[in-house]
Write a protein that holds these residues in place. Structure first.
Motif, PDB file in Angstrom:
ATOM      1  N   GLY A 109      55.598  31.127  46.690  1.00  0.00           N
ATOM      2  CA  GLY A 109      54.226  31.060  46.186  1.00  0.00           C
ATOM      3  C   GLY A 109      53.355  32.084  46.872  1.00  0.00           C
ATOM      4  N   ALA A 110      52.321  32.551  46.168  1.00  0.00           N
ATOM      5  CA  ALA A 110      51.424  33.577  46.706  1.00  0.00           C
ATOM      6  C   ALA A 110      50.024  33.379  46.125  1.00  0.00           C
ATOM      7  N   PHE A 111      49.095  34.129  46.676  1.00  0.00           N
ATOM      8  CA  PHE A 111      47.698  34.047  46.245  1.00  0.00           C
ATOM      9  C   PHE A 111      47.086  35.429  46.341  1.00  0.00           C
ATOM     10  N   PHE A 112      46.235  35.755  45.374  1.00  0.00           N
ATOM     11  CA  PHE A 112      45.435  36.974  45.456  1.00  0.00           C
ATOM     12  C   PHE A 112      44.171  36.781  44.635  1.00  0.00           C
ATOM     13  N   HIS A 113      43.251  37.730  44.762  1.00  0.00           N
ATOM     14  CA  HIS A 113      41.949  37.621  44.114  1.00  0.00           C
ATOM     15  C   HIS A 113      41.711  38.872  43.268  1.00  0.00           C
ATOM     16  N   LEU A 114      41.077  38.648  42.107  1.00  0.00           N
ATOM     17  CA  LEU A 114      40.785  39.755  41.190  1.00  0.00           C
ATOM     18  C   LEU A 114      39.458  40.431  41.489  1.00  0.00           C
ATOM     19  N   ARG A 115      38.651  39.853  42.389  1.00  0.00           N
ATOM     20  CA  ARG A 115      37.362  40.410  42.803  1.00  0.00           C
ATOM     21  C   ARG A 115      36.378  40.531  41.649  1.00  0.00           C
ATOM     22  N   CYS A 116      36.498  39.625  40.691  1.00  0.00           N
ATOM     23  CA  CYS A 116      35.542  39.570  39.575  1.00  0.00           C
ATOM     24  C   CYS A 116      35.730  38.224  38.885  1.00  0.00           C
ATOM     25  N   SER A 117      34.723  37.830  38.119  1.00  0.00           N
ATOM     26  CA  SER A 117      34.842  36.611  37.319  1.00  0.00           C
ATOM     27  C   SER A 117      35.645  36.911  36.052  1.00  0.00           C
ATOM     28  N   VAL A 118      36.276  35.870  35.510  1.00  0.00           N
ATOM     29  CA  VAL A 118      37.188  36.032  34.379  1.00  0.00           C
ATOM     30  C   VAL A 118      36.719  35.152  33.227  1.00  0.00           C
ATOM     31  N   ASP A 119      36.645  35.749  32.027  1.00  0.00           N
ATOM     32  CA  ASP A 119      36.362  34.993  30.813  1.00  0.00           C
ATOM     33  C   ASP A 119      37.690  34.427  30.303  1.00  0.00           C
ATOM     34  N   LEU A 120      37.903  33.142  30.531  1.00  0.00           N
ATOM     35  CA  LEU A 120      39.204  32.551  30.240  1.00  0.00           C
ATOM     36  C   LEU A 120      39.519  32.560  28.752  1.00  0.00           C
ATOM     37  N   VAL A 121      38.530  32.320  27.908  1.00  0.00           N
ATOM     38  CA  VAL A 121      38.769  32.297  26.457  1.00  0.00           C
ATOM     39  C   VAL A 121      39.119  33.691  25.959  1.00  0.00           C
ATOM     40  N   LEU A 122      38.439  34.711  26.482  1.00  0.00           N
ATOM     41  CA  LEU A 122      38.720  36.089  26.054  1.00  0.00           C
ATOM     42  C   LEU A 122      40.125  36.513  26.471  1.00  0.00           C
ATOM     43  N   VAL A 123      40.522  36.189  27.692  1.00  0.00           N
ATOM     44  CA  VAL A 123      41.852  36.575  28.162  1.00  0.00           C
ATOM     45  C   VAL A 123      42.926  35.841  27.376  1.00  0.00           C
ATOM     46  N   THR A 124      42.704  34.576  27.075  1.00  0.00           N
ATOM     47  CA  THR A 124      43.699  33.808  26.317  1.00  0.00           C
ATOM     48  C   THR A 124      43.881  34.348  24.912  1.00  0.00           C
ATOM     49  N   SER A 125      42.792  34.824  24.297  1.00  0.00           N
ATOM     50  CA  SER A 125      42.878  35.349  22.932  1.00  0.00           C
ATOM     51  C   SER A 125      43.555  36.714  22.865  1.00  0.00           C
ATOM     52  N   LEU A 127      46.045  37.814  25.294  1.00  0.00           N
ATOM     53  CA  LEU A 127      47.364  37.846  25.922  1.00  0.00           C
ATOM     54  C   LEU A 127      48.253  36.792  25.288  1.00  0.00           C
ATOM     55  N   ARG A 128      49.438  37.217  24.870  1.00  0.00           N
ATOM     56  CA  ARG A 128      50.381  36.273  24.271  1.00  0.00           C
ATOM     57  C   ARG A 128      51.022  35.368  25.311  1.00  0.00           C
ATOM     58  N   CYS A 129      51.096  35.834  26.548  1.00  0.00           N
ATOM     59  CA  CYS A 129      51.742  35.052  27.603  1.00  0.00           C
ATOM     60  C   CYS A 129      50.779  34.127  28.332  1.00  0.00           C
ATOM     61  N   ALA A 130      49.537  34.016  27.847  1.00  0.00           N
ATOM     62  CA  ALA A 130      48.522  33.196  28.509  1.00  0.00           C
ATOM     63  C   ALA A 130      48.249  31.942  27.690  1.00  0.00           C
ATOM     64  N   THR A 131      48.054  30.832  28.408  1.00  0.00           N
ATOM     65  CA  THR A 131      47.735  29.542  27.791  1.00  0.00           C
ATOM     66  C   THR A 131      46.541  28.953  28.508  1.00  0.00           C
ATOM     67  N   LEU A 132      45.526  28.552  27.734  1.00  0.00           N
ATOM     68  CA  LEU A 132      44.313  27.986  28.315  1.00  0.00           C
ATOM     69  C   LEU A 132      44.479  26.489  28.522  1.00  0.00           C
ATOM     70  N   ASN A 133      44.220  26.050  29.735  1.00  0.00           N
ATOM     71  CA  ASN A 133      44.226  24.629  30.078  1.00  0.00           C
ATOM     72  C   ASN A 133      42.786  24.235  30.403  1.00  0.00           C
ATOM     73  N   SER A 134      42.068  23.733  29.387  1.00  0.00           N
ATOM     74  CA  SER A 134      40.651  23.413  29.554  1.00  0.00           C
ATOM     75  C   SER A 134      40.500  22.024  30.153  1.00  0.00           C
ATOM     76  N   CYS A 135      39.512  21.875  31.039  1.00  0.00           N
ATOM     77  CA  CYS A 135      39.201  20.597  31.681  1.00  0.00           C
ATOM     78  C   CYS A 135      37.721  20.329  31.540  1.00  0.00           C
ATOM     79  N   ARG A 136      37.361  19.062  31.490  1.00  0.00           N
ATOM     80  CA  ARG A 136      35.968  18.683  31.330  1.00  0.00           C
ATOM     81  C   ARG A 136      35.160  18.864  32.609  1.00  0.00           C
ATOM     82  N   ASN A 137      35.815  18.888  33.740  1.00  0.00           N
ATOM     83  CA  ASN A 137      35.098  19.011  35.005  1.00  0.00           C
ATOM     84  C   ASN A 137      34.765  20.454  35.350  1.00  0.00           C
TER      85      ASN A 137
END
Length: 281
Positions: A109-125, A127-137
């Motif tokens: 396991g590893a960790f790194f940072h992208l140094r920017c905020s990410v629009d999860l819906v835009l990235v999911t739409s 990338l074919r290898c991306a899946t959005l896991n939305s949570c209410r919290n």
């Protein structure tokens, strides 16, 4: 006769009663007895003098309360059985391992940072290898899965990326992390950068080639070894520096878990190998 009986009756139904204190015949304790009807009436609030009579009730004898400074012992946390600075493996030297002793990576396991905020819906739409896991919290994440080598990454909206599992050595994991950062750049985030990389855990296995006497090892190294044969068939050998744990089986098979990658696993194994060899059957 009525007046005589009235004068003979006590003026109050509460009469003091003196009792001898057990163990000290010279000391006495005075209590006030109360009629049963008055106690029931005051308990349900039917007595007109409930407030005054309740305040006049004697306090029961209670033992002396414990001091506030006397705190209960806290439950032991992780590595608490070592005691205060009692890690016996800290003084062990690092020896050279035999050439047949080789660690095999199972997961990392590893960790790194992208140094920017990410629009999860835009990235999911995009990338074919991306899946959005939305949570209410508000802690929604994206799952990004790579095929070669099999890698699963969790991307948060704040730019944190966690590699949950990857069956590959350290350098290949670093390369896959750069691939994930490049995919985020191509998915509408050109300002994303790869940074702050570190290993979070490493899981592997090794076979020392000889059976181990776990009961004797646990008896002599009780501060570092946990062994309950009625619960599980392996013993857990814990090392604080570097932070690693070894699950020892009597057959000689060892499962290694390290916090800082395969380098820390090699360092910890070089420390405890000679200790384990002393308990060879």
């Amino acid at each position: 006769s009525a007046s005589a009986s009235a004068s003979a009756a006590p003026s109050d139904h509460r009469s003091p009663q003196t009792l001898k204190v057990a163990g000290n015949p010279t000391s006495t304790w005075t209590s006030t007895t109360m009629a049963t009807t008055d106690v029931v009436g005051e308990a349900f609030g039917n007595s007109s003098s409930s407030s005054s009579s309740a305040s006049s009730l004697p306090r029961p004898f209670l033992p002396k309360a414990a001091s506030v400074a006397e705190k209960l012992p806290e439950p032991p946390g992780s590595f608490a059985f070592f005691g205060a600075n009692a890690d016996a493996t800290a003084a062990l030297p690092e020896r050279t391992l035999p050439p047949e002793i080789k660690l095999q990576t199972k997961s990392c396991g590893a960790f790194f940072h992208l140094r920017c905020s990410v629009d999860l819906v835009l990235v999911t739409s995009r990338l074919r290898c991306a899946t959005l896991n939305s949570c209410r919290n508000g802690k929604s994440v994206i799952w990004i899965r790579l095929a070669d080598p099999p890698t699963t990454a969790y991307v948060g909206a704040g730019g944190d990326v966690l590699i949950a599992s990857c069956k590959a050595p350290g350098e290949i994991i670093r390369t896959n992390c750069r691939k994930i950062a490049r995919l985020i750049q191509q998915a509408g985030h050109p300002e994303a950068k790869f940074g702050g990389f570190r290993f979070t855990n490493w899981l592997g296995s090794v076979n020392v080639g000889f059976p181990i006497r776990l009961d004797a090892l646990a008896k002599d190294w009780s501060k570092n070894v946990l062994y309950e044969p009625e619960v599980c068939a392996h013993a857990v050998f814990l090392v604080l520096e570097p932070r690693a744990s070894f699950r020892l089986y009597s057959t000689g098979h060892i499962i290694v878990t390290a916090k800082g990658g395969i380098e820390d696993a090699h360092r910890a194994l070089r420390k405890v190998y000679l200790v384990i060899k002393q308990y060879m059957r």
